[in-house]
Scaffold this motif. Structure first.
Motif, PDB file in Angstrom:
ATOM      1  N   GLY A   1       2.254  -3.126   0.260  1.00  0.00           N
ATOM      2  CA  GLY A   1       2.617  -1.979   0.132  1.00  0.00           C
ATOM      3  C   GLY A   1       1.796  -0.890   0.139  1.00  0.00           C
ATOM      4  N   ARG A   2       1.772   0.356  -0.697  1.00  0.00           N
ATOM      5  CA  ARG A   2       1.031   1.445  -0.891  1.00  0.00           C
ATOM      6  C   ARG A   2       0.825   1.656  -2.268  1.00  0.00           C
ATOM      7  NH1 ARG A   2       0.982  -0.189   3.819  1.00  0.00           N
ATOM      8  NH2 ARG A   2       1.164   1.235   5.600  1.00  0.00           N
ATOM      9  N   TYR A   3      -0.097   2.317  -2.696  1.00  0.00           N
ATOM     10  CA  TYR A   3      -0.613   3.077  -3.867  1.00  0.00           C
ATOM     11  C   TYR A   3      -0.482   4.400  -3.751  1.00  0.00           C
ATOM     12  CZ  TYR A   3      -2.896  -1.393  -5.261  1.00  0.00           C
ATOM     13  OH  TYR A   3      -3.356  -2.493  -5.661  1.00  0.00           O
ATOM     14  N   THR A   4       0.186   5.348  -4.741  1.00  0.00           N
ATOM     15  CA  THR A   4      -0.190   6.606  -5.025  1.00  0.00           C
ATOM     16  C   THR A   4      -0.695   6.934  -6.179  1.00  0.00           C
ATOM     17  OG1 THR A   4       2.316   7.036  -5.729  1.00  0.00           O
ATOM     18  CG2 THR A   4       1.700   7.276  -3.456  1.00  0.00           C
TER      19      THR A   4
ATOM     20  N   ALA B   1       2.145   1.330  -7.825  1.00  0.00           N
ATOM     21  CA  ALA B   1       2.386   0.457  -6.859  1.00  0.00           C
ATOM     22  C   ALA B   1       3.623   0.404  -6.138  1.00  0.00           C
ATOM     23  CB  ALA B   1       1.888  -0.923  -7.541  1.00  0.00           C
ATOM     24  N   HIS B   2       3.727   0.883  -4.982  1.00  0.00           N
ATOM     25  CA  HIS B   2       5.020   0.768  -4.060  1.00  0.00           C
ATOM     26  C   HIS B   2       5.288  -0.521  -3.329  1.00  0.00           C
ATOM     27  CE1 HIS B   2       4.507   4.980  -4.847  1.00  0.00           C
ATOM     28  NE2 HIS B   2       5.494   5.093  -4.741  1.00  0.00           N
ATOM     29  N   VAL B   3       6.040  -1.511  -3.840  1.00  0.00           N
ATOM     30  CA  VAL B   3       5.948  -2.928  -3.126  1.00  0.00           C
ATOM     31  C   VAL B   3       6.829  -2.735  -2.214  1.00  0.00           C
ATOM     32  CG1 VAL B   3       6.052  -5.315  -3.695  1.00  0.00           C
ATOM     33  CG2 VAL B   3       5.294  -3.629  -5.643  1.00  0.00           C
ATOM     34  N   PHE B   4       6.679  -3.001  -0.943  1.00  0.00           N
ATOM     35  CA  PHE B   4       7.362  -3.234   0.292  1.00  0.00           C
ATOM     36  C   PHE B   4       7.805  -4.597   0.454  1.00  0.00           C
ATOM     37  CE2 PHE B   4       5.178   0.545   2.488  1.00  0.00           C
ATOM     38  CZ  PHE B   4       5.452   1.477   1.434  1.00  0.00           C
TER      39      PHE B   4
ATOM     40  N   SER C   1       7.878   5.441   5.356  1.00  0.00           N
ATOM     41  CA  SER C   1       6.974   6.619   5.967  1.00  0.00           C
ATOM     42  C   SER C   1       6.440   7.713   5.062  1.00  0.00           C
ATOM     43  CB  SER C   1       7.690   7.042   7.083  1.00  0.00           C
ATOM     44  OG  SER C   1       7.652   6.018   8.190  1.00  0.00           O
ATOM     45  N   LEU C   2       7.335   7.896   4.113  1.00  0.00           N
ATOM     46  CA  LEU C   2       7.250   8.862   2.872  1.00  0.00           C
ATOM     47  C   LEU C   2       6.042   8.385   2.063  1.00  0.00           C
ATOM     48  CD1 LEU C   2       7.891  11.427   1.219  1.00  0.00           C
ATOM     49  CD2 LEU C   2       9.910   9.886   0.229  1.00  0.00           C
ATOM     50  N   VAL C   3       6.242   6.971   1.658  1.00  0.00           N
ATOM     51  CA  VAL C   3       5.411   6.472   0.931  1.00  0.00           C
ATOM     52  C   VAL C   3       3.987   6.369   1.410  1.00  0.00           C
ATOM     53  CG1 VAL C   3       4.785   4.692  -0.607  1.00  0.00           C
ATOM     54  CG2 VAL C   3       7.092   5.249  -0.625  1.00  0.00           C
ATOM     55  N   ASP C   4       3.944   5.937   2.709  1.00  0.00           N
ATOM     56  CA  ASP C   4       2.812   6.093   3.310  1.00  0.00           C
ATOM     57  C   ASP C   4       1.863   7.241   3.328  1.00  0.00           C
ATOM     58  OD1 ASP C   4       0.633   4.568   4.823  1.00  0.00           O
ATOM     59  OD2 ASP C   4       1.686   5.151   6.640  1.00  0.00           O
TER      60      ASP C   4
END
Length: 458
Positions: free
Chosen positions: A385-388, A396-399, A326-329
């Motif tokens: 996942g998500r990018y910041t 690249a945050h890989v879930f 959730s933080l990363v999102d």
């Protein structure tokens, strides 16, 4: 001759004292002078922080959402309303609220170790009981409670020591004050919730109680990073009052940030403003995250179980993985994450919260660069996942770690180099061809919650 020397010496002494006094006065005036920042400068620390701690705590924490063998639905901080307690019934609890295990140092240390950069404390919730030494009322921690310690003061001082921004939640709604009882707890018929009633005395409450209390909080406890309002949904509170309150706060502390609940523009739990001219510096989605990024400043606030206030019957705790994701999102969509704890009536933060915060802190300790000061993703949301992003860098945050050893990136990413952010910062091989961009990754994910790959981009 001796007399003349004495007279001259005395004059010189008086002159020096006068100069010294003026210098000291000038120094003090300089110390008190506040440099008024532009809106972007004022918001800079908040945009950098990205992660904060919400603390819902008060006399309601003693009940844990339970009264007379009944458990209230939803948030336990609403127990007075949801279990139809009269003011007289509820007043017994502030009179016995004695949180002997409260430790400001332990709370601030927990937040700091979790990677949180600011704390938002409920100075007064809807029940009307105040956690500071207010001169406007005796319904506070110093006069009504046996505890006799100023909670706001202790936390403000500890936050300052530890470099954490101290912020305050404050309820516009007040179920205890007779001039504020309207939608809930009508003036003459306590417990009968008539949505159509209003209180003609509410403007007096606003002028002589609400504003003076906000002034106390902004005058007596140093710099307040954010004033976080709630309870603006009552019919007696108007948009004119909201704008007046916003300007009033900025006149006392020009660089304080104020959420959009100071006014009447909030569009429900989604938190962002409706169309129109409304006061407030950021939106406040509650228990939800927007589907896409938003250009304006915003902050999503979450509970760890289902309640803001302490509620031992609610054991539906969110997992650490869910909270990190959730933080990363949230950061990937340009927002801040305000995560709540609900200490019990003695001042102890539940162990379930402590465990999760420590695990989040371990993760942030390895990946802080991808969160603090990071901005929304410039690319479409990937399945894994998500990018910041920051200038020249995409994280690249890989879930969901690919089992075939190839991480497929957005086709628009022009990668110069790729490394694992945590650990040994291992250099990774990047392949670009007609089919797109892939990064060759290790067989196993370095982190069980979310692994981060730093991409230096063109």
């Amino acid at each position: 001759m001796n007399k003349l020397v004495q007279i001259v010496a005395a004059c010189m002494l008086l002159f020096n004292i006068s100069c010294s006094t003026k210098a000291k006065k000038s120094d003090n005036e300089e110390t008190k002078a506040v440099v008024k920042l532009s809106d972007d400068e004022r918001m800079e620390w908040w945009r950098e922080a990205r992660f904060g701690m919400f603390i819902h705590w008060g006399a309601y924490s003693m009940l844990g959402g339970e009264y007379n063998d009944s458990i209230c639905w939803g948030g336990a901080e609403w127990v007075m309303d949801k279990l139809d307690m009269t003011i007289e019934e509820y007043e017994k609890f502030p009179q016995t609220f004695n949180p002997v295990k409260f430790d400001a140092k332990a709370w601030v240390s927990l937040a700091k170790n979790a990677g949180m950069n600011y704390i938002v404390l409920t100075s007064k919730h809807h029940d009307g009981f105040c956690l500071w030494d207010s001169k406007v009322t005796t319904y506070d921690i110093m006069d009504t409670s046996p505890f006799k310690r100023d909670i706001v003061k202790e936390l403000a001082e500890e936050c300052k020591k530890e470099g954490i921004k101290f912020c305050l939640y404050h309820s516009i709604t007040d179920w205890h004050h007779p001039q504020a009882q309207s939608i809930f707890y009508p003036h003459y018929n306590v417990g009968q919730k008539d949505q159509t009633k209003s209180n003609p005395e509410f403007p007096e409450y606003f002028k002589n109680y609400l504003k003076p209390q906000v002034e106390e909080l902004l005058t007596n406890y140093g710099d307040i990073g954010v004033v976080w309002f709630d309870g603006e949904w009552i019919s007696d509170y108007t948009t004119e009052m909201g704008k007046e309150m916003y300007d009033f706060i900025r006149s006392i502390q020009p660089n304080t940030i104020v959420n959009n609940r100071v006014d009447k523009g909030r569009n429900g739990m989604a938190g962002m403003n409706k169309e129109g001219n409304f006061a407030g510096d950021f939106g406040t989605p509650e228990k939800e995250v927007p589907a896409t990024g938003i250009a304006e400043d915003w902050e999503a606030c979450f509970t760890m179980n289902g309640s803001w206030g302490y509620k031992p019957s609610d054991t539906n705790w969110k997992s650490t993985e869910y909270l990190i994701h959730s933080l990363v999102d949230i950061v990937s969509k340009g927002g801040n994450f305000l995560l709540n704890v609900g200490p019990d009536g003695l001042g102890v933060i539940p162990e379930e919260s402590v465990v999760r915060l420590n695990e989040i802190g371990d993760w942030i300790g390895q990946n802080a660069e991808s969160i603090y000061g990071a901005k929304a993703s410039p690319f479409e949301r990937p399945e894994w996942g998500r990018y910041t992003s920051k200038a020249g860098v995409v994280y690249a945050h890989v879930f969901d770690w690919p089992k075939d050893g190839n991480l497929v990136l957005d086709a628009n990413v022009k990668v110069k180099s790729a490394t694992l952010l945590a650990g040994a910062s291992q250099e990774l091989v990047v392949n670009s061809d007609a089919n797109g961009v892939t990064v060759q990754i290790p067989g196993e994910a370095p982190n069980k919650f979310a692994s981060v790959i730093k991409l230096v981009v063109e």
